[in-house]
Write an enzyme that holds these catalytic residues in place. Structure first.
Site, PDB file in Angstrom:
ATOM      1  N   LYS A  66      29.715  10.265   5.121  1.00 49.18           N
ATOM      2  CA  LYS A  66      31.123  10.391   4.762  1.00 49.18           C
ATOM      3  C   LYS A  66      31.920  10.682   6.027  1.00 49.18           C
ATOM      4  O   LYS A  66      31.662  11.655   6.732  1.00 49.18           O
ATOM      5  CB  LYS A  66      31.330  11.518   3.749  1.00 49.18           C
ATOM      6  CG  LYS A  66      32.770  11.577   3.259  1.00 49.18           C
ATOM      7  CD  LYS A  66      32.958  12.642   2.211  1.00 49.18           C
ATOM      8  CE  LYS A  66      33.326  13.978   2.781  1.00 49.18           C
ATOM      9  NZ  LYS A  66      34.629  14.051   3.429  1.00 49.18           N
ATOM     10  N   ASP A 118      36.633   8.719   3.657  1.00 45.54           N
ATOM     11  CA  ASP A 118      37.354   9.742   2.886  1.00 45.54           C
ATOM     12  C   ASP A 118      38.726   9.973   3.523  1.00 45.54           C
ATOM     13  O   ASP A 118      38.961  10.979   4.175  1.00 45.54           O
ATOM     14  CB  ASP A 118      36.512  11.029   2.871  1.00 45.54           C
ATOM     15  CG  ASP A 118      37.105  12.084   1.963  1.00 45.54           C
ATOM     16  OD1 ASP A 118      37.954  11.740   1.106  1.00 45.54           O
ATOM     17  OD2 ASP A 118      36.718  13.257   2.106  1.00 45.54           O
ATOM     18  N   LYS A 158      41.589   9.825   1.689  1.00 44.74           N
ATOM     19  CA  LYS A 158      42.451  10.460   0.672  1.00 44.74           C
ATOM     20  C   LYS A 158      43.879   9.909   0.696  1.00 44.74           C
ATOM     21  O   LYS A 158      44.849  10.643   0.886  1.00 44.74           O
ATOM     22  CB  LYS A 158      42.464  11.974   0.849  1.00 44.74           C
ATOM     23  CG  LYS A 158      41.103  12.636   0.678  1.00 44.74           C
ATOM     24  CD  LYS A 158      41.237  14.150   0.684  1.00 44.74           C
ATOM     25  CE  LYS A 158      39.924  14.857   0.459  1.00 44.74           C
ATOM     26  NZ  LYS A 158      38.986  14.776   1.588  1.00 44.74           N
ATOM     27  N   THR A 163      38.684  21.222  -3.440  1.00 42.64           N
ATOM     28  CA  THR A 163      37.831  22.391  -3.700  1.00 42.64           C
ATOM     29  C   THR A 163      38.266  23.615  -2.902  1.00 42.64           C
ATOM     30  O   THR A 163      37.769  24.710  -3.129  1.00 42.64           O
ATOM     31  CB  THR A 163      36.362  22.067  -3.365  1.00 42.64           C
ATOM     32  OG1 THR A 163      36.332  21.381  -2.123  1.00 42.64           O
ATOM     33  CG2 THR A 163      35.739  21.211  -4.425  1.00 42.64           C
ATOM     34  N   ARG A 181      29.038  21.084   6.335  1.00 48.14           N
ATOM     35  CA  ARG A 181      28.596  22.119   7.264  1.00 48.14           C
ATOM     36  C   ARG A 181      27.231  22.738   6.988  1.00 48.14           C
ATOM     37  O   ARG A 181      26.542  23.079   7.966  1.00 48.14           O
ATOM     38  CB  ARG A 181      29.698  23.185   7.388  1.00 48.14           C
ATOM     39  CG  ARG A 181      30.899  22.648   8.161  1.00 48.14           C
ATOM     40  CD  ARG A 181      32.142  23.479   7.954  1.00 48.14           C
ATOM     41  NE  ARG A 181      32.661  23.299   6.603  1.00 48.14           N
ATOM     42  CZ  ARG A 181      33.729  23.920   6.126  1.00 48.14           C
ATOM     43  NH1 ARG A 181      34.404  24.749   6.901  1.00 48.14           N
ATOM     44  NH2 ARG A 181      34.138  23.696   4.891  1.00 48.14           N
TER      45      ARG A 181
HETATM   46  O1  C5P Z   1      31.528  21.229   5.261  1.00 52.29           O
HETATM   47  P1  C5P Z   1      31.753  21.031   3.792  1.00 52.29           P
HETATM   48  O2  C5P Z   1      30.445  20.909   3.015  1.00 52.29           O
HETATM   49  O3  C5P Z   1      32.701  22.042   3.201  1.00 52.29           O
HETATM   50  O4  C5P Z   1      32.452  19.591   3.706  1.00 52.29           O
HETATM   51  C1  C5P Z   1      33.005  19.107   2.508  1.00 52.29           C
HETATM   52  C2  C5P Z   1      33.614  17.768   2.765  1.00 52.29           C
HETATM   53  O5  C5P Z   1      34.136  17.280   1.539  1.00 52.29           O
HETATM   54  C3  C5P Z   1      34.753  17.773   3.773  1.00 52.29           C
HETATM   55  O6  C5P Z   1      34.657  16.553   4.496  1.00 52.29           O
HETATM   56  C4  C5P Z   1      35.997  17.788   2.908  1.00 52.29           C
HETATM   57  O7  C5P Z   1      37.071  17.114   3.507  1.00 52.29           O
HETATM   58  C5  C5P Z   1      35.529  17.010   1.662  1.00 52.29           C
HETATM   59  N1  C5P Z   1      36.230  17.291   0.420  1.00 52.29           N
HETATM   60  C6  C5P Z   1      36.345  18.561  -0.106  1.00 52.29           C
HETATM   61  N2  C5P Z   1      37.018  18.758  -1.285  1.00 52.29           N
HETATM   62  C7  C5P Z   1      37.517  17.714  -1.946  1.00 52.29           C
HETATM   63  C8  C5P Z   1      37.399  16.421  -1.432  1.00 52.29           C
HETATM   64  C9  C5P Z   1      36.722  16.244  -0.246  1.00 52.29           C
HETATM   65  O8  C5P Z   1      35.844  19.511   0.473  1.00 52.29           O
HETATM   66  N3  C5P Z   1      38.086  17.908  -3.123  1.00 52.29           N
END
Ligand code: C5P
Length: 244
Positions: free
Chosen positions: A38, A65, A67, A129, A220
């Site tokens: 992603k 992604d 958005k 989230t 992460r």
């Molecule tokens: O590092 P982490 O596991 O928090 O990454 C989550 C990924 O998912 C990030 O790239 C973030 O932009 C994406 N994302 C998110 N919440 C959403 C949609 C996408 O955290 N609702």
């Protein structure tokens, strides 16, 4: 990554950041261990389509992604603009409304037909989230996050999107409301051994799998781990244990 009685849970690794060489190195390390890479706004804004194409050359499916959220004509144009990068998945904010979502779906199909390839799977982003009920209230949205997610998912599904991005807490309700075929992509995944950072509505990979998620977005906990490959293997083992 793990086979369950009715569906395989796939891991989408979020390669966030702007350093193309570092991201390419990480992608090479994780190739074959995760299902999809992603790529997000940070990389796209720093490296542009060429950066995405460099990752695409590794031959792994890409989840772009970005958005998208704008007026229908502009979003349709943006969908056409990224079509040559052949993303397997593309995101747009469901809050952009039914006309915007329909315009994106139409543009994706038309452009895929013109380029003679499958269209990307379009995912409606519901409620980020990183937001909770208090954040929505501050924006003037009276609904609780869980209800707003279902409302936006319904909008996305009616417009022809293939799935949604939602928090772990809404998986079970989404599966009930949107049926077995609708793809539920879940970020905010935190194994018990990882820090939650800025994510507020989180769950473990095992819980998300048990609730019916198809696709877990994990950034992460993998990318910031001392040994990303080992962290991925640990997550895979947790998923296998969760759903047998
Ligand atoms: O590092 P982490 O596991 O928090 O990454 C989550 C990924 O998912 C990030 O790239 C973030 O932009 C994406 N994302 C998110 N919440 C959403 C949609 C996408 O955290 N609702």
């Amino acid at each position: 990554m793990t086979q369950t009685s009715d569906r395989r849970v796939r891991v989408f690794c979020a390669l966030d950041g702007r350093d193309l060489e570092a991201i390419l190195a990480l992608a090479r390390t994780l190739a074959g261990q995760v299902d999809v890479f992603k790529l997000g706004l940070e990389l796209f804004c720093a490296q542009g389509p060429d950066g995405v194409a460099a990752l695409g050359a590794l031959d792994a499916p890409l989840f772009l992604d970005l958005k998208f959220h704008d007026i229908p004509n502009t979003v349709a144009g943006a969908v056409r603009s990224v079509a040559p990068l052949a993303p397997a998945y593309l995101t747009l904010h469901a809050a952009g409304g039914a006309a915007m979502l329909r315009a994106a779906v139409g543009a994706a199909r038309e452009e895929a037909a013109r380029l003679d390839r499958s269209p990307p799977r379009l995912l409606g982003v519901t409620v980020l989230t990183s937001l909770d009920d208090a954040d929505l209230a501050a924006q003037g949205v009276a609904a609780r996050a869980a209800d707003q997610v279902l409302r936006l998912a319904g909008l996305a599904q009616a417009a022809g999107c293939d799935g949604v991005v939602a928090s772990p807490r809404e998986i079970a309700a989404l599966r009930r409301e949107c049926g077995p075929e609708f793809e539920i992509v879940v970020p905010g995944i935190r194994p018990a051994w990882a820090a939650s950072q800025d994510q507020k509505r989180v769950t473990t990979p095992a819980e998300a799998a048990r609730d019916g998620a198809d696709l877990l977005v994990i950034g992460r906990p993998i990318t910031a781990a001392q040994d990303p490959a080992a962290a991925t293997a640990r997550i895979a083992a947790e998923l296998a244990g969760a759903r047998g």
